[in-house]
Design a protein around this motif. Structure first.
Motif: not given
Length: 369
Positions: A194-198, A227-230, A221-224
C-alpha cells in the motif's frame, strides 16, 4: 475481468464456512496471523495482474483475483482456515462438486511446487473455460488456487501445454504465499504494497498531471494513486480491501477494526462533480431509521466542504455518511459506529467523531490530481 469468472463462485461459497467450523481462533493459527500471508499475494505474475485483494483476519481469510489484459486468463487465490474434517475430505468434496458441473471428465493429479510443497489438483471445464484447481495444507490453513483459461469448447481434457503452464503457476502462487510469514514485515500488516513507492511503469511521466482513471485498469488496486493516498490505519481501523470497479471508474477501500466495525471510502472518478443524486440514493437505500436523520454541513480539517448525514438504523449502530468534491471526483465515506441499544438518534460525540474521521480521509484524497 475474465468473462466467466462466476464459474469460480462454487469454490468461493464453500470456503466461507471454514472459519465458523474451526475451533482455533481464525486470525492466529500455529502462531501466524492471517495478514502475515498477505505479502505473498503478488501483484504481478506472468501476464496476470492483481485486480482485487481482501483480507478478513476475524474470519482468517485472504482472497485475491487476477486477470490479464486480453481477458483470456484469470486466477482466484485464497487462504482460509482448515475445515474440521481436514484436508482430504474437503478436497474430495470440492472435486466431486466440480465433477457435477464439468463438461469434460475431471482429471485428478498431484503436483509439487518449486519449493517442494505438495499440491492436490484437478481440472474441469465449463463451455470454453478450462480450469486448473490446486489445494495445499499451508501452516495449518487451507490454500487453494483456481486458474482459468480459454480452451476449445468441446475439449475432453485440458491441452497439455495449458495444464503444464497453469500447474506451474499454481506452484508459484503456493510458494509465494507459504513463504510470506518468513519475510520481513509485521504479522498484522494490512495489505501488501500500500505505501511502497509506485512501480516505475505506473509512475506519472515528467510533466504529467498524474494518473488518469482510464489508465488504471491494468494496475493492481493497491498500487493505484487512490490506494497510495489513503492511510493504512485510522482511528483503530485498518484498511482490509481495495478494489477498482466499473464501467465508470470507481475506487473503493474498506477499513475494519477489531470489533468488525467498518468504514468504506469510495472515490467516484467519472461521475461529475455533483454528489446530490448520490446522497439522495444513499438516503433512500438507508430506508427507515429509529429516530431523526440529521443532515449537516461540515468541513474537513483542511477546509474541504462536506455534506454529512447521521442516523441510527438498527439498535446499537449509527450510520454516518459524508460526501465531498475533490479534484479527482466525488468522495463518499460511510462509517459505522456503535451506540447504546436504546439510543434512537446519533449522539453528538458520534457525529463529531464521524465528521472528523471522514474529514481526515477526505483530506488524504484531496491531494489526488
Amino acid at each position: 475481468m475474465f468473462r466467466n469468472i462466476a464459474i469460480s463462485s462454487l469454490l468461493l461459497a464453500t470456503s466461507g464456512s471454514y472459519a465458523l467450523a474451526q475451533d482455533a481462533a481464525p486470525n492466529q493459527v500455529q502462531g501466524i496471523f492471517t495478514n502475515a500471508f498477505a505479502k505473498g499475494f503478488v501483484t504481478e505474475i506472468e501476464d496476470l495482474s492483481q485486480k482485487r485483494i481482501q483480507t478478513n483476519p476475524q474470519a482468517g481469510t485472504i482472497k485475491a483475483i487476477y486477470g490479464n489484459e486480453e481477458d483470456t486468463r484469470f486466477a482466484d487465490v485464497q487462504l482460509a482456515p482448515m475445515p474440521p474434517s481436514g484436508f482430504e475430505p474437503r478436497f474430495a468434496g470440492l472435486r466431486n462438486a466440480y465433477e457435477d458441473i464439468s463438461e469434460m471428465p475431471v482429471e485428478e493429479y498431484d503436483l509439487t511446487s518449486p519449493d517442494g510443497l505438495p499440491l492436490a489438483c484437478f481440472n474441469h471445464r465449463r463451455a470454453d473455460q478450462g480450469y486448473v484447481n490446486c489445494f495445499a495444507e499451508m501452516r495449518g490453513r487451507l490454500f487453494r488456487v483456481q486458474i482459468g483459461a480459454v480452451v476449445d469448447a468441446d475439449a475432453e481434457a485440458l491441452p497439455d501445454d495449458i495444464q503444464e503452464r497453469d500447474g506451474n503457476l499454481a506452484g508459484l502462487f503456493a510458494d509465494s504465499v507459504n513463504a510470506a510469514p518468513d519475510t520481513e514485515g509485521s504479522a498484522n500488516d494490512p495489505l501488501p504494497a500500500l505505501n511502497e513507492p509506485a512501480a516505475e511503469e505506473t509512475a506519472p511521466a515528467e510533466g504529467s498531471d498524474g494518473a488518469n482513471a482510464a489508465d488504471m485498469s491494468d494496475i493492481a488496486p493497491q498500487d493505484t494513486p487512490f490506494a497510495k493516498a489513503l492511510p493504512e490505519n485510522i482511528d483503530d481501523r485498518t484498511i482490509k480491501e481495495i478494489s477498482v470497479r466499473g464501467p465508470k471508474t470507481t475506487y473503493v477501500a474498506t477499513y475494519n477494526d477489531d470489533n468488525g466495525d467498518t468504514t468504506q471510502v469510495t472515490l467516484f472518478a467519472e461521475h461529475g462533480d455533483d454528489p446530490s443524486g448520490l446522497r439522495s440514493f444513499e438516503k433512500n437505500l438507508l430506508g427507515e431509521v429509529k429516530g431523526d436523520l440529521r443532515d449537516v454541513e461540515a468541513e474537513s480539517p483542511d477546509g474541504v466542504p462536506m455534506q454529512c448525514f447521521h442516523a441510527v438504523k438498527d439498535a446499537g449502530a449509527a450510520h454516518n455518511m459524508c460526501t465531498a468534491v475533490v479534484s479527482a471526483g466525488i468522495v463518499e465515506i460511510q462509517a459505522m459506529a456503535r451506540v447504546e441499544d436504546n439510543v434512537a438518534d446519533a449522539p453528538d460525540d458520534v457525529i463529531e467523531w464521524a465528521q472528523d474521521h471522514a474529514g481526515k480521509l477526505t483530506d488524504a484524497l484531496a491531494e489526488l490530481p
